[in-house]
Design a protein around this motif. Structure first.
Motif, mmCIF file in Angstrom:
data_model
loop_
_atom_site.group_PDB
_atom_site.id
_atom_site.type_symbol
_atom_site.label_atom_id
_atom_site.label_comp_id
_atom_site.label_asym_id
_atom_site.label_seq_id
_atom_site.Cartn_x
_atom_site.Cartn_y
_atom_site.Cartn_z
ATOM 1 N N SER A 199 0.823 -1.218 0.000
ATOM 2 C CA SER A 199 0.000 0.000 0.000
ATOM 3 C C SER A 199 0.851 1.259 0.000
ATOM 4 N N LEU A 200 2.137 1.100 0.297
ATOM 5 C CA LEU A 200 3.044 2.249 0.292
ATOM 6 C C LEU A 200 3.243 2.810 -1.115
ATOM 7 N N PHE A 201 2.875 2.036 -2.134
ATOM 8 C CA PHE A 201 2.927 2.538 -3.508
ATOM 9 C C PHE A 201 2.101 3.813 -3.655
ATOM 10 N N ASP A 202 1.051 3.944 -2.867
ATOM 11 C CA ASP A 202 0.175 5.110 -2.971
ATOM 12 C C ASP A 202 0.904 6.413 -2.645
ATOM 13 N N ALA A 203 2.019 6.305 -1.940
ATOM 14 C CA ALA A 203 2.790 7.510 -1.615
ATOM 15 C C ALA A 203 3.314 8.194 -2.871
ATOM 16 N N GLU A 204 3.516 7.406 -3.932
ATOM 17 C CA GLU A 204 4.016 7.978 -5.180
ATOM 18 C C GLU A 204 2.993 8.891 -5.841
ATOM 19 N N PHE A 205 1.751 8.777 -5.436
ATOM 20 C CA PHE A 205 0.703 9.667 -5.937
ATOM 21 C C PHE A 205 0.363 10.735 -4.901
ATOM 22 N N MET A 206 0.414 10.351 -3.635
ATOM 23 C CA MET A 206 0.052 11.272 -2.568
ATOM 24 C C MET A 206 1.034 12.429 -2.438
ATOM 25 N N LEU A 207 2.324 12.145 -2.512
ATOM 26 C CA LEU A 207 3.324 13.193 -2.307
ATOM 27 C C LEU A 207 3.268 14.278 -3.379
ATOM 28 N N PRO A 208 3.247 13.954 -4.678
ATOM 29 C CA PRO A 208 3.129 15.022 -5.666
ATOM 30 C C PRO A 208 1.789 15.745 -5.580
ATOM 31 N N SER A 209 0.733 15.017 -5.180
ATOM 32 C CA SER A 209 -0.569 15.664 -5.029
ATOM 33 C C SER A 209 -0.524 16.708 -3.916
ATOM 34 N N ARG A 210 0.078 16.356 -2.796
ATOM 35 C CA ARG A 210 0.200 17.316 -1.695
ATOM 36 C C ARG A 210 1.097 18.484 -2.076
ATOM 37 N N ILE A 239 20.002 5.254 12.386
ATOM 38 C CA ILE A 239 18.739 4.993 11.695
ATOM 39 C C ILE A 239 19.092 4.569 10.278
ATOM 40 N N ILE A 240 18.632 3.388 9.873
ATOM 41 C CA ILE A 240 18.950 2.850 8.549
ATOM 42 C C ILE A 240 17.677 2.791 7.713
ATOM 43 N N ILE A 241 17.745 3.343 6.504
ATOM 44 C CA ILE A 241 16.580 3.396 5.624
ATOM 45 C C ILE A 241 16.843 2.532 4.398
ATOM 46 N N ASP A 242 15.963 1.562 4.158
ATOM 47 C CA ASP A 242 16.031 0.749 2.947
ATOM 48 C C ASP A 242 15.108 1.382 1.919
ATOM 49 N N SER A 243 15.645 1.782 0.775
ATOM 50 C CA SER A 243 14.870 2.514 -0.222
ATOM 51 C C SER A 243 14.459 1.618 -1.380
ATOM 52 N N PRO A 244 13.451 2.034 -2.156
ATOM 53 C CA PRO A 244 13.015 1.245 -3.316
ATOM 54 C C PRO A 244 14.093 1.236 -4.404
ATOM 55 N N PRO A 245 14.093 0.209 -5.269
ATOM 56 C CA PRO A 245 15.074 0.138 -6.361
ATOM 57 C C PRO A 245 14.650 0.992 -7.559
ATOM 58 N N ALA A 246 14.426 2.279 -7.312
ATOM 59 C CA ALA A 246 14.024 3.224 -8.361
ATOM 60 C C ALA A 246 14.163 4.622 -7.788
ATOM 61 N N LEU A 247 14.301 5.618 -8.648
ATOM 62 C CA LEU A 247 14.364 6.995 -8.151
ATOM 63 C C LEU A 247 12.940 7.520 -8.034
ATOM 64 N N SER A 248 12.262 7.075 -7.001
ATOM 65 C CA SER A 248 10.875 7.428 -6.758
ATOM 66 C C SER A 248 10.800 8.548 -5.725
ATOM 67 N N TYR A 249 9.572 8.996 -5.438
ATOM 68 C CA TYR A 249 9.394 10.006 -4.399
ATOM 69 C C TYR A 249 9.847 9.469 -3.040
ATOM 70 N N LEU A 250 9.652 8.171 -2.817
ATOM 71 C CA LEU A 250 10.085 7.565 -1.557
ATOM 72 C C LEU A 250 11.604 7.494 -1.475
ATOM 73 N N THR A 251 12.251 7.144 -2.592
ATOM 74 C CA THR A 251 13.714 7.093 -2.617
ATOM 75 C C THR A 251 14.298 8.472 -2.362
ATOM 76 N N ILE A 252 13.710 9.482 -2.990
ATOM 77 C CA ILE A 252 14.181 10.861 -2.793
ATOM 78 C C ILE A 252 14.073 11.239 -1.322
ATOM 79 N N ASN A 253 12.973 10.857 -0.675
ATOM 80 C CA ASN A 253 12.817 11.129 0.754
ATOM 81 C C ASN A 253 13.883 10.416 1.566
ATOM 82 N N ALA A 254 14.180 9.175 1.199
ATOM 83 C CA ALA A 254 15.203 8.419 1.922
ATOM 84 C C ALA A 254 16.565 9.085 1.795
ATOM 85 N N LEU A 255 16.897 9.541 0.610
ATOM 86 C CA LEU A 255 18.196 10.169 0.379
ATOM 87 C C LEU A 255 18.293 11.534 1.057
#
Length: 415
Positions: A199-210, A239-255
């Motif tokens: 369900s975390l995939f929805d963040a890729e739509f929620m973040l740009p919408s916000r 604190i260790i963050i495992d990010s998605p294997p793509a340059l997504s909105y979630l990956t950008i947040n992790a970096l």
């Protein structure tokens, strides 16, 4: 020729249910009879080694004399003493107290990142977290990958046991501003988790919408996670963050939340090519998101970890891996860690059982392949601990500088 019927969405839904059921069945079999994972236990000799005790004899003497620390449990008719993980960590923290986080410092955040799957990104995050706890540190891991592989390594079934509200989706949609309510303890003492689910995939739509709706009020989509961990930085060492294997909105947040970045990189041509794309796009993004706004970002360290490295070719021979290893070294220079994680059968076996080399079992220590993999990860963890301690020193130096500047300003204020 037989023409098979088309697959409808109902068929897709059924496949998803069958896949989830199969994973649940596999996990139950792999982790039976406990269903949940359990942490390893350690012999007195192993605890002495982790404590870096001057001698095993002195450690045994300390166990007998220190009534304020765990004495372990006698087994094998009283001939052998074993320690639970939590007991072992108390001894490690006692012996290594001067190596732990100093007063006034806060957690160092490390993002594990790579565009390409199969680079051992999740395994690296998990082993680093476990390894740091075995050096006495308290660690929080945050799974930001909707595939939730890291969450699964903890013996938790995403989607079955984890809903969107249990993940950083709660930060993305604005229902929470801190990860604190999302943190859960795990089977591994000293290691807490913020889990993920599909369900975390929805963040890729929620973040740009916000960003579109709230941008004028100062909302910055790339700082959601960074701000979300602010009030727990004093509770953890790392604190260790495992990010998605793509340059997504979630990956950008992790970096953008990271003090340090680690890229696991196998010496394969396609993996190397993918890594160059990663840094190129990351560079472009920081220019767009930060520099165009008059902002900046610095990192305490950026490291390349050679992972899944095959054995070197014999004398006078060479392999593709040998050539790519040279490309990596020439490209990333001092960023390449002076160690390699070997490609071993034991690592694959542990992974198939939802574990890592630190999820040791009786008899593992006698396996030469296991020892080679374990030694490599131990060395990796030790190098990262040095980087973490350097980051703490920099934090304290910055605090002292700011404090001195403030005192100087006060002394120059007319009375």
């Amino acid at each position: 020729m037989e023409i098979r019927p088309q697959i409808t969405l109902a068929g897709v839904h059924q496949q998803a249910e069958e896949a989830a059921a199969m994973l649940s069945s596999i996990r139950s079999a792999m982790l039976a009879p406990m269903v949940r994972k359990i942490a390893p236990v350690f012999s007195a000799d192993q605890v002495a080694t982790m404590c870096e005790a001057s001698s095993r004899g002195s450690f045994a003497h300390r166990v007998a004399s220190r009534k304020d620390l765990p004495s372990g449990t006698l087994v094998s008719n009283g001939r052998k003493r074993i320690f639970e993980l939590a007991e072992s960590r108390k001894w490690i923290r006692e012996y290594r107290r001067e190596m732990l986080r100093p007063a006034g410092a806060e957690a160092v955040t490390i993002s594990i990142a790579n565009f390409k799957g199969g680079t051992t990104k999740t395994t690296t995050a998990m082993t680093l977290a476990q390894g740091l706890t075995l050096l006495g540190h308290k660690v929080l891991v945050i799974d930001t990958d909707p595939q939730a592989s890291l969450t699964t390594l903890f013996g938790i079934l995403p989607d079955v046991e984890i809903s969107a509200k249990d993940t950083i989706m709660a930060l993305a949609d604005g229902s929470l501003t801190t990860v604190r309510p999302l943190i859960r303890s795990t089977y591994w003492d000293g290691l807490d988790l913020v889990p993920a689910a599909s369900s975390l995939f929805d963040a890729e739509f929620m973040l740009p919408s916000r960003q579109s709706k709230e941008g004028l009020s100062g909302f910055q989509f790339f700082k959601v996670l960074d701000l979300g961990i602010d009030d727990v930085r004093v509770d953890y060492d790392v604190i260790i963050i495992d990010s998605p294997p793509a340059l997504s909105y979630l990956t950008i947040n992790a970096l953008m939340a990271a003090n340090g970045i680690i890229m696991p990189l196998p010496p394969e041509t396609l993996d190397f090519a993918s890594s160059t794309q990663f840094w190129s796009l990351f560079s472009d993004l920081t220019e767009t998101m930060l520099e165009s706004r008059g902002l900046t970002r610095s990192f305490d360290f950026i490291n390349i970890l050679l992972s899944r490295v095959p054995p070197r070719a014999g004398r006078g021979a060479s392999t593709t891996a040998d050539a790519v290893r040279e490309w990596i070294t020439a490209t990333y220079k001092e960023k390449v860690l002076p160690l390699e994680i070997p490609r071993t059968s034991i690592a694959s076996q542990k992974s198939s059982g939802f574990g890592t080399v630190y999820d040791s079992e009786a008899g593992d220590s006698k396996d030469k392949t296991y020892k080679r993999a374990r030694d490599a990860y131990d060395l990796f963890v030790q190098h990262i601990e040095v980087a973490v301690r350097t980051a703490w020193a920099r934090q304290l130096q910055t605090t002292d500088t700011i404090g001195a500047a403030g005192e100087n300003a006060l002394s120059q204020t007319p009375r």
